[in-house]
Write a protein that holds these residues in place. Sequence first.
Motif, short mmCIF file in Angstrom:
data_model
loop_
_atom_site.label_atom_id
_atom_site.label_comp_id
_atom_site.label_asym_id
_atom_site.label_seq_id
_atom_site.Cartn_x
_atom_site.Cartn_y
_atom_site.Cartn_z
N THR A 280 5.08 3.88 2.47
CA THR A 280 4.98 2.67 1.62
C THR A 280 4.86 1.49 2.98
O THR A 280 5.73 1.14 3.92
N LYS B 205 1.01 -0.83 0.34
CA LYS B 205 -0.31 -0.02 0.12
C LYS B 205 0.88 1.29 -0.03
O LYS B 205 1.61 1.19 1.58
N GLU B 206 0.84 2.48 -0.81
CA GLU B 206 1.35 2.60 -1.26
C GLU B 206 0.49 4.36 -0.63
O GLU B 206 -0.41 4.76 -1.35
N GLU B 207 1.08 5.47 -0.24
CA GLU B 207 0.62 6.90 0.08
C GLU B 207 1.70 8.01 -0.62
O GLU B 207 3.31 6.82 -0.69
N LEU B 208 2.12 8.98 -0.26
CA LEU B 208 2.97 9.75 -1.32
C LEU B 208 4.59 9.79 -0.05
O LEU B 208 5.70 9.40 -1.29
#
Length: 102
Positions: free
Chosen positions: A14, A8-11
Motif C-alpha cells: 500500500t 494506491k493499493e496492490e496485493l
Amino acid sequence: MNIDIQIKEELKQTLVILEGEIDAYTAPKVKERVAPLLEGFTGEVIFDLTNVNYMDSTGLGMFVGFFKTVKANNGDFRLMGLSDRLKRLFDITGLAGIMEIK
C-alpha cells in the motif's frame, strides 16, 4: 492547513501519498483514511512524504502509531521522500533509527 491523501493499493503493498501539512488539524484526517487499511495488514506500507512541507509532533505521533500497528502484524513500514527538514525531525527524535527511511 490542508492535506491531500492518495492511496494506491496492490496485493501486498500500500502506497500512501501525502501532500501538504501534517499537524494537529490534518493528522486526524490522515488517521481516518489510513488506520483502517493497516488493521491486520501484513504487507508493506510506504508513505511518500515528498510533498509534505510541514509536520509537527502530532504527525510524528501518528507515524509512531502506524509503525506499531504495521509491525504488530509483521508488516513492513517505510517512509520516503522526506525533505531535509522532515528527516531532521525523525533524526532528532530517534525515530530514524527504528523506522526505514529512504
